[in-house]
Design a protein around this motif. Structure first.
Motif, PDB file in Angstrom:
ATOM      1  N   GLY A  14       0.746  -1.147  -0.381  1.00 27.56           N
ATOM      2  CA  GLY A  14      -0.560   0.426  -0.476  1.00 27.56           C
ATOM      3  C   GLY A  14       0.931   1.317   0.510  1.00 27.56           C
ATOM      4  O   GLY A  14       0.306   2.555   0.022  1.00 27.56           O
ATOM      5  N   SER A  15       2.556   1.252  -0.141  1.00 30.36           N
ATOM      6  CA  SER A  15       2.885   2.527   0.221  1.00 30.36           C
ATOM      7  C   SER A  15       2.743   3.214  -1.291  1.00 30.36           C
ATOM      8  O   SER A  15       3.259   4.354  -0.988  1.00 30.36           O
ATOM      9  N   ARG A  16       2.097   2.677  -2.903  1.00 29.84           N
ATOM     10  CA  ARG A  16       2.620   3.339  -3.280  1.00 29.84           C
ATOM     11  C   ARG A  16       1.212   3.011  -4.890  1.00 29.84           C
ATOM     12  O   ARG A  16       0.850   1.631  -4.289  1.00 29.84           O
ATOM     13  N   HIS A  37       4.153  -2.991   2.990  1.00 31.17           N
ATOM     14  CA  HIS A  37       5.001  -2.770   1.557  1.00 31.17           C
ATOM     15  C   HIS A  37       6.432  -3.529   2.493  1.00 31.17           C
ATOM     16  O   HIS A  37       6.730  -4.279   3.222  1.00 31.17           O
ATOM     17  N   SER A  38       7.259  -3.632   1.157  1.00 32.95           N
ATOM     18  CA  SER A  38       8.384  -4.678   1.658  1.00 32.95           C
ATOM     19  C   SER A  38      10.241  -3.949   2.467  1.00 32.95           C
ATOM     20  O   SER A  38      10.393  -4.920   2.380  1.00 32.95           O
ATOM     21  N   GLY A  39       9.297  -2.537   2.620  1.00 33.25           N
ATOM     22  CA  GLY A  39      10.088  -2.064   3.675  1.00 33.25           C
ATOM     23  C   GLY A  39      11.937  -1.175   2.617  1.00 33.25           C
ATOM     24  O   GLY A  39      12.246  -0.661   3.573  1.00 33.25           O
ATOM     25  N   ASP A  65       7.080  -9.023   4.017  1.00 31.18           N
ATOM     26  CA  ASP A  65       7.409  -9.300   2.253  1.00 31.18           C
ATOM     27  C   ASP A  65       6.832 -10.585   1.956  1.00 31.18           C
ATOM     28  O   ASP A  65       7.143 -11.849   2.276  1.00 31.18           O
ATOM     29  N   ASN A  66       6.315 -10.257   0.894  1.00 32.79           N
ATOM     30  CA  ASN A  66       5.293 -10.708   0.181  1.00 32.79           C
ATOM     31  C   ASN A  66       6.582 -12.386  -0.457  1.00 32.79           C
ATOM     32  O   ASN A  66       5.770 -13.450  -0.947  1.00 32.79           O
ATOM     33  N   GLY A  67       7.550 -11.673   0.042  1.00 28.17           N
ATOM     34  CA  GLY A  67       8.473 -13.114  -1.210  1.00 28.17           C
ATOM     35  C   GLY A  67       8.950 -13.912   0.434  1.00 28.17           C
ATOM     36  O   GLY A  67       8.886 -14.866  -0.230  1.00 28.17           O
ATOM     37  N   LEU A 155       6.286 -14.772 -18.061  1.00 28.35           N
ATOM     38  CA  LEU A 155       6.479 -15.420 -16.777  1.00 28.35           C
ATOM     39  C   LEU A 155       5.436 -14.453 -15.906  1.00 28.35           C
ATOM     40  O   LEU A 155       4.736 -14.939 -14.533  1.00 28.35           O
ATOM     41  N   TYR A 156       5.461 -13.475 -15.807  1.00 28.15           N
ATOM     42  CA  TYR A 156       4.505 -12.412 -15.360  1.00 28.15           C
ATOM     43  C   TYR A 156       2.841 -12.889 -16.065  1.00 28.15           C
ATOM     44  O   TYR A 156       2.473 -12.833 -14.921  1.00 28.15           O
ATOM     45  N   GLY A 157       2.414 -13.309 -16.991  1.00 30.64           N
ATOM     46  CA  GLY A 157       1.343 -13.928 -17.409  1.00 30.64           C
ATOM     47  C   GLY A 157       1.218 -15.110 -16.359  1.00 30.64           C
ATOM     48  O   GLY A 157      -0.455 -14.977 -16.136  1.00 30.64           O
ATOM     49  N   ASP A 190      -0.519   3.667 -14.722  1.00 34.15           N
ATOM     50  CA  ASP A 190       0.522   5.116 -14.211  1.00 34.15           C
ATOM     51  C   ASP A 190       0.767   4.847 -13.175  1.00 34.15           C
ATOM     52  O   ASP A 190       0.617   5.344 -11.831  1.00 34.15           O
ATOM     53  N   THR A 191       1.717   4.555 -12.721  1.00 40.58           N
ATOM     54  CA  THR A 191       2.515   4.577 -11.639  1.00 40.58           C
ATOM     55  C   THR A 191       3.685   4.142 -11.442  1.00 40.58           C
ATOM     56  O   THR A 191       4.573   4.207 -12.774  1.00 40.58           O
ATOM     57  N   ASP A 192       4.785   3.457 -10.989  1.00 42.29           N
ATOM     58  CA  ASP A 192       6.320   3.322 -10.964  1.00 42.29           C
ATOM     59  C   ASP A 192       6.230   2.380 -11.643  1.00 42.29           C
ATOM     60  O   ASP A 192       7.274   2.458 -12.343  1.00 42.29           O
TER      61      ASP A 192
HETATM   62  P1  NDP Z   1       4.232  -0.397  -7.702  1.00 44.66           P
HETATM   63  O1  NDP Z   1       5.328  -1.119  -8.319  1.00 44.66           O
HETATM   64  O2  NDP Z   1       3.922   1.013  -8.286  1.00 44.66           O
HETATM   65  O3  NDP Z   1       3.959  -1.194  -6.847  1.00 44.66           O
HETATM   66  C1  NDP Z   1       4.000  -1.783  -6.017  1.00 44.66           C
HETATM   67  C2  NDP Z   1       3.512  -1.844  -4.490  1.00 44.66           C
HETATM   68  O4  NDP Z   1       3.535  -3.098  -3.983  1.00 44.66           O
HETATM   69  C3  NDP Z   1       3.589  -1.053  -3.952  1.00 44.66           C
HETATM   70  O5  NDP Z   1       3.862  -0.898  -2.478  1.00 44.66           O
HETATM   71  C4  NDP Z   1       5.410  -2.105  -3.080  1.00 44.66           C
HETATM   72  O6  NDP Z   1       6.112  -2.093  -1.597  1.00 44.66           O
HETATM   73  C5  NDP Z   1       4.994  -2.972  -3.016  1.00 44.66           C
HETATM   74  N1  NDP Z   1       5.310  -4.607  -3.073  1.00 44.66           N
HETATM   75  C6  NDP Z   1       6.249  -4.469  -4.009  1.00 44.66           C
HETATM   76  N2  NDP Z   1       6.905  -5.925  -3.671  1.00 44.66           N
HETATM   77  C7  NDP Z   1       7.043  -6.255  -2.590  1.00 44.66           C
HETATM   78  C8  NDP Z   1       6.861  -7.230  -1.951  1.00 44.66           C
HETATM   79  N3  NDP Z   1       7.594  -8.307  -2.136  1.00 44.66           N
HETATM   80  N4  NDP Z   1       6.544  -7.545  -0.458  1.00 44.66           N
HETATM   81  C9  NDP Z   1       5.608  -6.500   0.043  1.00 44.66           C
HETATM   82  N5  NDP Z   1       5.631  -5.482  -0.972  1.00 44.66           N
HETATM   83  C10 NDP Z   1       5.329  -5.544  -1.865  1.00 44.66           C
HETATM   84  O7  NDP Z   1       2.459  -0.995  -8.455  1.00 44.66           O
HETATM   85  P2  NDP Z   1       1.280  -0.720  -8.862  1.00 44.66           P
HETATM   86  O8  NDP Z   1       0.804  -0.463  -8.607  1.00 44.66           O
HETATM   87  O9  NDP Z   1       1.468  -0.844 -10.390  1.00 44.66           O
HETATM   88  O10 NDP Z   1       1.196  -2.388  -8.899  1.00 44.66           O
HETATM   89  C11 NDP Z   1       0.096  -2.760  -7.935  1.00 44.66           C
HETATM   90  C12 NDP Z   1      -0.617  -4.663  -8.538  1.00 44.66           C
HETATM   91  O11 NDP Z   1      -1.079  -4.293  -9.423  1.00 44.66           O
HETATM   92  C13 NDP Z   1       0.485  -5.422  -8.534  1.00 44.66           C
HETATM   93  O12 NDP Z   1       0.203  -6.603  -8.660  1.00 44.66           O
HETATM   94  C14 NDP Z   1       0.616  -5.068 -10.680  1.00 44.66           C
HETATM   95  O13 NDP Z   1       1.280  -6.426 -10.428  1.00 44.66           O
HETATM   96  C15 NDP Z   1      -0.689  -5.218 -10.732  1.00 44.66           C
HETATM   97  N6  NDP Z   1      -0.845  -4.534 -11.935  1.00 44.66           N
HETATM   98  C16 NDP Z   1      -0.187  -2.962 -12.659  1.00 44.66           C
HETATM   99  C17 NDP Z   1      -0.265  -3.014 -13.467  1.00 44.66           C
HETATM  100  C18 NDP Z   1      -0.061  -1.961 -14.574  1.00 44.66           C
HETATM  101  O14 NDP Z   1       0.355  -0.994 -14.929  1.00 44.66           O
HETATM  102  N7  NDP Z   1       0.588  -0.998 -13.498  1.00 44.66           N
HETATM  103  C19 NDP Z   1      -1.270  -3.459 -14.639  1.00 44.66           C
HETATM  104  C20 NDP Z   1      -1.792  -4.746 -14.433  1.00 44.66           C
HETATM  105  C21 NDP Z   1      -1.593  -5.339 -12.801  1.00 44.66           C
HETATM  106  P3  NDP Z   1       7.666  -0.813  -1.467  1.00 44.66           P
HETATM  107  O15 NDP Z   1       7.097   0.017  -1.495  1.00 44.66           O
HETATM  108  O16 NDP Z   1       8.285  -1.583   0.210  1.00 44.66           O
HETATM  109  O17 NDP Z   1       8.037  -1.387  -2.398  1.00 44.66           O
END
Ligand code: NDP
Length: 247
Positions: A14-16, A37-39, A65-67, A155-157, A190-192
């Motif tokens: 939920g951080s980004r 968030h992952s920290g 960590d989701n991993g 792999l993502y798919g 539109d995200t990181d």
């Molecule tokens: P971002 O990369 O912008 O943000 C990802 C978020 O997930 C961050 O809060 C991040 O935390 C957290 N995160 C990443 N890895 C881990 C981890 N190992 N453990 C805990 N938290 C983690 O992603 P989006 O907002 O773009 O994507 C959100 C979801 O939507 C994902 O499941 C993505 O696959 C999916 N998605 C995205 C699309 C796009 O075009 N953007 C399209 C379709 C699906 P931290 O800040 O700590 O890294």
């Protein structure tokens, strides 16, 4: 709109990006939100909390960590122990990899499945155990689950289409308890992870009928609908929200 007043919502990642938008939206509707968030960027998580509080809502974050199976399980258990239950679970955290499958390694396969699938299974299992009637489980998949539009997304798919079966099975298990379980499948947002001003974006936009990327807030709007009373008969399904990309 205070429709979620009294509800406990747990959101991964939920951080980004979309996760942050979902945190803000559900908190604005009165839910008490806890997000992970992952920290890697605690400042961004703090900022999300500050935004929620400035708008009169309540949110807090924890590192998980989701991993790591242990880490995800511990986070869900902590929230249940601190707040008594989880009413709304949103599995949002995910990772992306852009690489031909032939060049991908076994480690990358394992990481993709751990973060994007195994953690979702574990969070669902733990949160569902004490979830009250009327509960909601929403997972963020991807439109790539149905249409792998690029050779670098095997792999993502795979990870995102695995969620379809998990979502359907959990919907069958939890339906009798009046809990709905749904998959939201965004297209380019539109995200990181997928900036609307990247080199690839102009190419991607050609395939989107509405000619633009989606906004994180638009995904949060659909998630909000799926938490509300009007969605009670929607379960076990995947809802694509992609500006028409997969059409
Ligand atoms: P971002 O990369 O912008 O943000 C990802 C978020 O997930 C961050 O809060 C991040 O935390 C957290 N995160 C990443 N890895 C881990 C981890 N190992 N453990 C805990 N938290 C983690 O992603 P989006 O907002 O773009 O994507 C959100 C979801 O939507 C994902 O499941 C993505 O696959 C999916 N998605 C995205 C699309 C796009 O075009 N953007 C399209 C379709 C699906 P931290 O800040 O700590 O890294």
């Amino acid at each position: 709109n205070e429709s979620l007043r009294g509800k406990i919502a747990f959101i991964t990642g939920g951080s980004r990006g979309m996760g942050a938008a979902i945190v803000k939206r559900l908190a604005s509707e009165g839910a008490r939100v806890i997000f992970t968030h992952s920290g890697s960027n605690t400042e961004k998580a703090d900022l999300v909390v500050r935004d929620v509080e400035a708008a009169g809502g309540e949110a807090s974050h924890l590192v998980a960590d989701n991993g790591s199976a242990e880490s995800v399980t511990a986070a869900v258990r902590k929230v249940i122990s601190d707040y008594g239950r989880i009413d709304i679970l949103v599995n949002n955290a995910g990772i992306f990899m852009y690489k031909p499958t032939q060049e991908s390694t076994e480690e990358e396969f394992d990481r993709m499945m751990s973060v994007n699938v195994k953690a979702v299974f574990l969070a669902m299992k733990e949160a569902a155990a004490g979830m009250p009637e009327g509960g909601r489980i929403i997972t963020i998949g991807s439109n790539v689950a149905d249409r792998v539009s690029d050779p670098n997304m095997g792999l993502y798919g795979m990870s995102k289409s695995a969620l379809i079966g998990l979502n359907k099975g959990m919907a069958r298990e939890l339906g009798p308890r009046d809990i709905t379980v749904n998959l939201v499948q965004p297209g380019p947002i539109d995200t990181d992870m997928n900036p609307a001003d990247s080199e690839m974006a102009w190419e991607i936009k050609k395939y989107i009928p509405v000619s633009r990327y989606g906004k994180a807030e638009e995904i949060a709007g659909l998630v909000s609908f799926l938490t509300g009373a009007d969605s009670r008969f929607i379960t076990g399904t995947s809802i694509t929200i992609d500006g028409g990309f997969n059409s």
